[in-house]
Structures are given as C-alpha cells and as structure tokens.
Scaffold this motif. Structure first.
Motif, PDB file in Angstrom:
ATOM      1  N   THR A   1      40.195  31.887  52.247  1.00  0.00           N
ATOM      2  CA  THR A   1      39.606  31.930  50.760  1.00  0.00           C
ATOM      3  C   THR A   1      39.937  33.096  50.103  1.00  0.00           C
ATOM      4  O   THR A   1      40.680  32.855  49.020  1.00  0.00           O
ATOM      5  CB  THR A   1      37.955  31.952  50.672  1.00  0.00           C
ATOM      6  OG1 THR A   1      37.655  30.685  51.407  1.00  0.00           O
ATOM      7  CG2 THR A   1      37.667  31.600  49.279  1.00  0.00           C
ATOM      8  N   ALA A   2      40.134  34.274  50.777  1.00  0.00           N
ATOM      9  CA  ALA A   2      40.576  35.368  50.152  1.00  0.00           C
ATOM     10  C   ALA A   2      42.079  35.417  50.078  1.00  0.00           C
ATOM     11  O   ALA A   2      42.479  36.040  48.987  1.00  0.00           O
ATOM     12  CB  ALA A   2      39.987  36.640  51.190  1.00  0.00           C
ATOM     13  N   VAL A   3      42.794  34.761  50.803  1.00  0.00           N
ATOM     14  CA  VAL A   3      44.153  34.897  50.852  1.00  0.00           C
ATOM     15  C   VAL A   3      44.568  33.832  49.641  1.00  0.00           C
ATOM     16  O   VAL A   3      45.619  34.051  49.050  1.00  0.00           O
ATOM     17  CB  VAL A   3      44.702  34.285  52.247  1.00  0.00           C
ATOM     18  CG1 VAL A   3      46.165  33.919  51.973  1.00  0.00           C
ATOM     19  CG2 VAL A   3      44.535  35.363  53.059  1.00  0.00           C
ATOM     20  N   ALA A   4      43.843  32.953  49.395  1.00  0.00           N
ATOM     21  CA  ALA A   4      44.405  31.730  48.593  1.00  0.00           C
ATOM     22  C   ALA A   4      43.705  32.081  47.038  1.00  0.00           C
ATOM     23  O   ALA A   4      44.655  32.018  45.959  1.00  0.00           O
ATOM     24  CB  ALA A   4      43.537  30.440  48.725  1.00  0.00           C
ATOM     25  N   ARG A   5      42.745  33.084  46.899  1.00  0.00           N
ATOM     26  CA  ARG A   5      42.205  33.561  45.562  1.00  0.00           C
ATOM     27  C   ARG A   5      42.673  34.754  45.227  1.00  0.00           C
ATOM     28  O   ARG A   5      42.583  34.971  43.987  1.00  0.00           O
ATOM     29  CB  ARG A   5      40.658  33.504  45.812  1.00  0.00           C
ATOM     30  CG  ARG A   5      40.099  32.075  46.093  1.00  0.00           C
ATOM     31  CD  ARG A   5      39.719  31.297  44.864  1.00  0.00           C
ATOM     32  NE  ARG A   5      39.130  31.769  43.860  1.00  0.00           N
ATOM     33  CZ  ARG A   5      39.011  31.342  42.617  1.00  0.00           C
ATOM     34  NH1 ARG A   5      39.702  30.376  42.245  1.00  0.00           N
ATOM     35  NH2 ARG A   5      38.046  31.784  41.611  1.00  0.00           N
ATOM     36  N   SER A   6      43.021  35.864  46.135  1.00  0.00           N
ATOM     37  CA  SER A   6      43.291  37.139  45.835  1.00  0.00           C
ATOM     38  C   SER A   6      44.763  37.437  46.173  1.00  0.00           C
ATOM     39  O   SER A   6      45.372  37.372  47.259  1.00  0.00           O
ATOM     40  CB  SER A   6      42.439  38.068  46.303  1.00  0.00           C
ATOM     41  OG  SER A   6      42.883  39.365  46.398  1.00  0.00           O
ATOM     42  N   ARG A   7      45.424  38.023  45.056  1.00  0.00           N
ATOM     43  CA  ARG A   7      46.628  38.410  45.122  1.00  0.00           C
ATOM     44  C   ARG A   7      46.766  39.570  46.374  1.00  0.00           C
ATOM     45  O   ARG A   7      47.838  39.547  47.158  1.00  0.00           O
ATOM     46  CB  ARG A   7      47.487  38.878  44.031  1.00  0.00           C
ATOM     47  CG  ARG A   7      49.029  39.259  44.043  1.00  0.00           C
ATOM     48  CD  ARG A   7      49.263  39.901  42.898  1.00  0.00           C
ATOM     49  NE  ARG A   7      49.443  38.757  41.744  1.00  0.00           N
ATOM     50  CZ  ARG A   7      49.438  38.863  40.446  1.00  0.00           C
ATOM     51  NH1 ARG A   7      49.932  40.028  40.187  1.00  0.00           N
ATOM     52  NH2 ARG A   7      49.423  37.808  39.746  1.00  0.00           N
ATOM     53  N   TRP A   8      46.066  40.300  46.281  1.00  0.00           N
ATOM     54  CA  TRP A   8      45.860  41.694  47.164  1.00  0.00           C
ATOM     55  C   TRP A   8      45.544  41.166  48.676  1.00  0.00           C
ATOM     56  O   TRP A   8      46.378  41.559  49.576  1.00  0.00           O
ATOM     57  CB  TRP A   8      44.857  42.662  46.716  1.00  0.00           C
ATOM     58  CG  TRP A   8      45.199  43.374  45.580  1.00  0.00           C
ATOM     59  CD1 TRP A   8      44.607  43.153  44.311  1.00  0.00           C
ATOM     60  CD2 TRP A   8      46.286  44.687  45.664  1.00  0.00           C
ATOM     61  NE1 TRP A   8      45.075  44.287  43.598  1.00  0.00           N
ATOM     62  CE2 TRP A   8      46.096  45.090  44.187  1.00  0.00           C
ATOM     63  CE3 TRP A   8      47.099  45.260  46.414  1.00  0.00           C
ATOM     64  CZ2 TRP A   8      46.821  46.173  43.961  1.00  0.00           C
ATOM     65  CZ3 TRP A   8      47.437  46.227  46.174  1.00  0.00           C
ATOM     66  CH2 TRP A   8      47.541  46.790  44.692  1.00  0.00           C
ATOM     67  N   ALA A   9      44.856  40.278  48.812  1.00  0.00           N
ATOM     68  CA  ALA A   9      44.483  39.822  50.009  1.00  0.00           C
ATOM     69  C   ALA A   9      45.836  39.143  50.691  1.00  0.00           C
ATOM     70  O   ALA A   9      46.230  38.785  52.006  1.00  0.00           O
ATOM     71  CB  ALA A   9      43.255  38.716  50.167  1.00  0.00           C
ATOM     72  N   ALA A  10      46.468  38.348  49.815  1.00  0.00           N
ATOM     73  CA  ALA A  10      47.519  37.635  50.006  1.00  0.00           C
ATOM     74  C   ALA A  10      48.724  38.438  50.777  1.00  0.00           C
ATOM     75  O   ALA A  10      49.489  37.865  51.679  1.00  0.00           O
ATOM     76  CB  ALA A  10      48.070  36.455  49.248  1.00  0.00           C
ATOM     77  N   ASP A  11      48.837  39.727  50.068  1.00  0.00           N
ATOM     78  CA  ASP A  11      49.872  40.612  50.334  1.00  0.00           C
ATOM     79  C   ASP A  11      49.732  41.405  51.638  1.00  0.00           C
ATOM     80  O   ASP A  11      50.397  41.776  52.304  1.00  0.00           O
ATOM     81  CB  ASP A  11      50.086  41.514  49.145  1.00  0.00           C
ATOM     82  CG  ASP A  11      50.519  40.819  48.214  1.00  0.00           C
ATOM     83  OD1 ASP A  11      51.461  39.699  48.277  1.00  0.00           O
ATOM     84  OD2 ASP A  11      50.572  41.567  46.780  1.00  0.00           O
ATOM     85  N   ILE A  12      48.171  41.516  51.862  1.00  0.00           N
ATOM     86  CA  ILE A  12      47.850  42.325  53.022  1.00  0.00           C
ATOM     87  C   ILE A  12      47.498  41.583  54.343  1.00  0.00           C
ATOM     88  O   ILE A  12      48.241  41.912  55.399  1.00  0.00           O
ATOM     89  CB  ILE A  12      46.552  43.083  52.833  1.00  0.00           C
ATOM     90  CG1 ILE A  12      46.585  44.144  51.728  1.00  0.00           C
ATOM     91  CG2 ILE A  12      45.962  43.941  53.802  1.00  0.00           C
ATOM     92  CD1 ILE A  12      45.383  44.892  50.926  1.00  0.00           C
TER      93      ILE A  12
END
Length: 324
Positions: free
Chosen positions: A95-106
């Motif tokens: 959910t974090a990777v799909a909703r947050s740009r920072w989580a997707a990049d990290i």
C-alpha cells in the motif's frame, strides 16, 4: 409459467462437481495402485514405489504416534507465524509503495532486487543472522510469502478508480478515512489473491527449510524417513504436506470470499437453460413502458450495495420537447 428451481439446479451442479473431484482422486489412486502392484517399468520405474495399501498402512501406524502430531504442530506454528508476519508487512509495504512516491523510490528498488531470489536460498542468511534454527525457518517462511502479497497489493491499490477517493475527499474525509474506507476495501480481492499464492509458497519453503536445518516438523521427518530408506514413510510425509497445504489455502480463499462478499460473483448468476430464460422474461415483463415511470421506479427503488463507497450513476430525467 413452469421452470426449474434455480436453487435446486445450483445445488445439483455443486454436487456434480464434488463427485467429479472425488472420482478424479480415486482414479489417480487406483492407477497408482495398479502400476506399483504390477511392477510396471515403462521408462518410469514403478517397481520401487510403495503401493497405496502400503502407504495407507504406514499412515495409520504413524497417526497413532505422538511424534506425528508433534511434527504437525511445529510445522503449523511456523507457517502461522511466518505467514501472518508476511501478510501484515506485505499489505503495509504494498500500500505504501502504491500510494507514496517516497516509499516507491526507497522500497521499490529493494523489492525488485530481492524478489527474484528464492526464499530457500536465504537459508545461509538466516543461519548467520538469527540465533536459532526456529527463528530462521520462520524468517524463510515470511520471506517466501512476503513478495506475492506485496506485489499483489501494490497492483490492486494502483488499479483503484480515483473517483472513489475523490468522493471521500469531497465529503470532508481525510487520509485515514480514504485508506480504511476506499483503498483497503477496494484492494481486498487483489490482496487475497496474493495471500492465496503466498500460503502455497510458504509451505514449499518451510518444508525445504525443515529438511535442511530443521528440528522436528513434517519436512524434517520426511527427510529422516528418506535417509533410513523408509519409502512408505516418505509418502506419508508427502501426503501430509499436500493435505496441510490444501486445507490452509482453502481457509484463506474462504476467508477472502467472506470478506469480499459484497462483490458480484459468477456463482450468483443463474445457470444456463430454462431457469435463465424464465428469469430473463420475468425481468423484461416488469420493466415500465413510459420514460416517466422508468425514472420514478429508479428513484424509488433501493440501491443495491455494490461495495464500500462505490459511485452510483444517477438516472437522467427524460428530455422535454422545446416550447414553441
């Protein structure tokens, strides 16, 4: 107007499917018994295989021992702890990777690099990192189920319609309201798809880890039977593993169907034939003829629940002729 009862037809169809499944399993066991009892050798060597009768006898002897149930309990506990950890971490990270740009990049690059590595290849890492073999097996089980759950959650969240979130924000809801009323309920079908895949992969890896570095467990006992050339015992372990995997996978899928019961399903449709034709003709006969009655009936009819905060398309009023 006469026609078949849809409920009776559906029950008869379900009974027929169960009979076909039982017959297919019985046919496979009968073929196994035939090939092994006759010592058939046609490229495949069945003369060294135990017969179904020998495996059944070994299973009956093994079930009556305390060791069998002790091994069963160890494997189930490892699966339960590892799979629950993977479910929580996978849903949260996906959910974090799909909703947050920072989580997707990290997290995105780390996930894509580690995901292709087989979980069973992490056995040396678990031995070096964790103090006990028990914790290492749970770690491998968690790693096996984590990535199917994470990837399925990520795709399910990204596939949600933005209209649902906009509706909540328009009504004054915040991010927490969007998350728990739109994102998670809408992504549940994809999440449970990942959980269903993850539980199967978890069994593969927990059995392999028990064979390599375990103490107790179904996988450990199966490998011990192989080392002492107890082939009926090996097949008892294989049958136990298959039954446990089937039961846990069925439990996950059943839970998923109950949690997402608001979704339309093909099983809810009427079977083809006279019952479907009768239902279609009855539905057509109940439709109002005039446009005004269509609008009135649509406005007065209760809305069927299609899911949490699913958008409802309003019925447009009939166009009036211009006044001359």
């Amino acid at each position: 107007m006469s026609g078949r009862n849809p409920g009776g037809a559906r029950a008869a169809g379900a009974l027929g499917r169960r009979l076909v499944r039982v017959a297919s399993l019985a046919a496979a066991l009968g073929l196994w018994q035939l090939l092994t009892s006759l010592d058939v050798t046609l490229w495949l060597r069945f003369e060294q295989f135990p017969t179904v009768v020998e495996v059944a006898s070994a299973f009956a002897d093994r079930v009556g021992t305390e060791t069998y149930w002790q091994d069963l309990g160890h494997s189930l506990r490892r699966i339960a702890v590892g799979f629950l950890l993977a479910a929580v971490l996978g849903v949260a990270a996906g959910t974090a990777v799909a909703r947050s740009r920072w989580a997707a990049d990290i997290l995105g690059p780390l996930v894509e690099v580690v995901r292709p590595v087989p979980a069973i290849a992490l056995v040396p890492v678990a031995i070096l990192l964790l103090p006990t073999n028990e914790q290492g097996i749970v770690f491998i089980t968690c790693a096996a189920a984590l990535f199917p759950v994470l990837v399925s959650t990520r795709h399910a969240v990204r596939a949600l319609s933005p209209g649902w979130e906009e509706a909540v924000l328009t009504m004054g809801g915040g991010r927490a309201r969007v998350l728990f009323s739109v994102v998670l309920p809408g992504a549940l079908p994809g999440i449970f798809g990942g959980l269903s895949v993850g539980i199967g992969v978890s069994w593969i890896c927990v059995i392999s880890a028990e064979m390599i570095s375990g103490e107790y467990g179904v996988g450990y006992r199966t490998w011990q039977d192989y080392t002492v050339v107890d082939y009926p015992g090996v097949f008892v372990g294989m049958a136990t593993i298959g039954a446990l995997g089937w039961l846990t996978s069925t439990a996950v899928e059943t839970l998923g169907r109950r949690v997402t019961s608001w979704l339309p399903r093909p099983a809810d449709r009427l079977p083809a034939g006279p019952a479907r034709a009768a239902a279609a003709s009855a539905s057509a006969a109940s439709v109002p003829v005039s446009a005004g009655s269509v609008t009135a009936s649509a406005a007065s009819a209760p809305l069927a629940p299609a899911g949490p905060l699913s958008p409802v398309t309003p019925v447009a009023p009939p166009e009036k002729e211009p006044v001359r």
